[in-house]
Design a protein around this motif. Sequence first.
Motif, PDB file in Angstrom:
ATOM      1  N   VAL A 189      27.676 -33.492 -67.006  1.00  0.00           N
ATOM      2  CA  VAL A 189      28.092 -32.556 -68.051  1.00  0.00           C
ATOM      3  C   VAL A 189      29.072 -31.588 -67.406  1.00  0.00           C
ATOM      4  CG1 VAL A 189      27.352 -30.801 -69.695  1.00  0.00           C
ATOM      5  CG2 VAL A 189      25.860 -32.762 -69.200  1.00  0.00           C
ATOM      6  N   SER A 240      31.435 -28.339 -67.806  1.00  0.00           N
ATOM      7  CA  SER A 240      31.534 -27.159 -68.664  1.00  0.00           C
ATOM      8  C   SER A 240      32.607 -26.201 -68.165  1.00  0.00           C
ATOM      9  CB  SER A 240      30.177 -26.437 -68.708  1.00  0.00           C
ATOM     10  OG  SER A 240      30.250 -25.266 -69.489  1.00  0.00           O
ATOM     11  N   LEU A 286      29.787 -35.819 -70.533  1.00  0.00           N
ATOM     12  CA  LEU A 286      29.711 -34.942 -71.694  1.00  0.00           C
ATOM     13  C   LEU A 286      30.520 -33.702 -71.377  1.00  0.00           C
ATOM     14  CD1 LEU A 286      28.382 -34.421 -74.484  1.00  0.00           C
ATOM     15  CD2 LEU A 286      26.476 -33.343 -73.265  1.00  0.00           C
ATOM     16  N   GLU A 310      32.083 -29.891 -72.277  1.00  0.00           N
ATOM     17  CA  GLU A 310      32.031 -28.625 -73.022  1.00  0.00           C
ATOM     18  C   GLU A 310      33.323 -27.894 -72.662  1.00  0.00           C
ATOM     19  OE1 GLU A 310      32.472 -25.075 -73.739  1.00  0.00           O
ATOM     20  OE2 GLU A 310      31.510 -25.039 -71.758  1.00  0.00           O
ATOM     21  N   SER A 368      26.953 -24.999 -73.613  1.00  0.00           N
ATOM     22  CA  SER A 368      26.470 -26.333 -73.237  1.00  0.00           C
ATOM     23  C   SER A 368      25.110 -26.621 -73.852  1.00  0.00           C
ATOM     24  CB  SER A 368      26.371 -26.458 -71.713  1.00  0.00           C
ATOM     25  OG  SER A 368      27.631 -26.364 -71.103  1.00  0.00           O
ATOM     26  N   LEU A 384      24.918 -28.855 -76.946  1.00  0.00           N
ATOM     27  CA  LEU A 384      25.397 -30.193 -76.617  1.00  0.00           C
ATOM     28  C   LEU A 384      24.325 -30.972 -75.864  1.00  0.00           C
ATOM     29  CD1 LEU A 384      29.044 -29.391 -75.422  1.00  0.00           C
ATOM     30  CD2 LEU A 384      28.301 -30.182 -77.678  1.00  0.00           C
ATOM     31  N   LEU A 385      23.657 -30.316 -74.928  1.00  0.00           N
ATOM     32  CA  LEU A 385      22.595 -30.964 -74.168  1.00  0.00           C
ATOM     33  C   LEU A 385      21.433 -31.353 -75.075  1.00  0.00           C
ATOM     34  CD1 LEU A 385      22.528 -28.577 -71.058  1.00  0.00           C
ATOM     35  CD2 LEU A 385      23.461 -30.882 -71.124  1.00  0.00           C
ATOM     36  N   ALA A 406      21.525 -31.891 -78.306  1.00  0.00           N
ATOM     37  CA  ALA A 406      21.951 -32.973 -79.212  1.00  0.00           C
ATOM     38  C   ALA A 406      21.981 -34.317 -78.501  1.00  0.00           C
ATOM     39  CB  ALA A 406      23.325 -32.650 -79.788  1.00  0.00           C
ATOM     40  N   ALA A 407      22.252 -34.308 -77.200  1.00  0.00           N
ATOM     41  CA  ALA A 407      22.310 -35.546 -76.425  1.00  0.00           C
ATOM     42  C   ALA A 407      20.933 -35.994 -75.954  1.00  0.00           C
ATOM     43  CB  ALA A 407      23.240 -35.361 -75.231  1.00  0.00           C
TER      44      ALA A 407
END
Length: 212
Positions: A90, A92, A121, A123, A136, A139-140, A142-143
């Motif tokens: 991820v 960011s 992913l 951000e 973030s 997003l985390l 949702a994933a």
Amino acid sequence: MSGRRRSWRAAAWPVLWTVLLAGLLAYLVIAAVIWRRAAEALANPPARPADAAMVLGNRAFLDGKPNPCLTGRVDAAIALADAGLAKQLVLSGGVDKEDGRIEAEVMQRHARAQGYAGPLLLEPASTSTRLNLAMSRPLLKAAGIHGVIVVSEPYHLWRVERLVRSSGFDKDFDVQYAAASTRCWRRWGMVFKGALREPLAVVNNAFNGYLH
């Protein structure tokens, strides 16, 4: 009148020096705490596998080239993935004021150039450490990510940990921390420009109520 001014100035100097010395002492104490946590993080890398390694942003370019302080953080996250400790990355970081580049996208290009072929992913909007975490977070979730290794340079992690706790980020995720021994860190350590500014960032965050 001039005598009164001289008298006022004479009385003000001791106060000014006291304030300056108190500020310097506070700076050194905070720097020492940051340094101790940096050393601990370097000596104790993450041990548990996580769903993701989240790289916190930094200035994207330096002297016209990708900033080694940032790319080194990405390299550390890739090493975690290669070791089986992170299933994905991820990244960011938002727009740099200096050149308009988006940190997350620069990190993505570097990761692919280094041969990382796993999931990413991004951000791409945050502009501070606090916002790295805040933006973030959805997003985390949702994933479907539950375990996160937060990756940054050693000097940064003491403040990151407190922002994680103050924001409740650690209530949503199992959080570990990885100290990225970047080229900037190996060359300069705590006299690196970013590390020298870090105690002031701690004071700023505390003053604004972000640290508890």
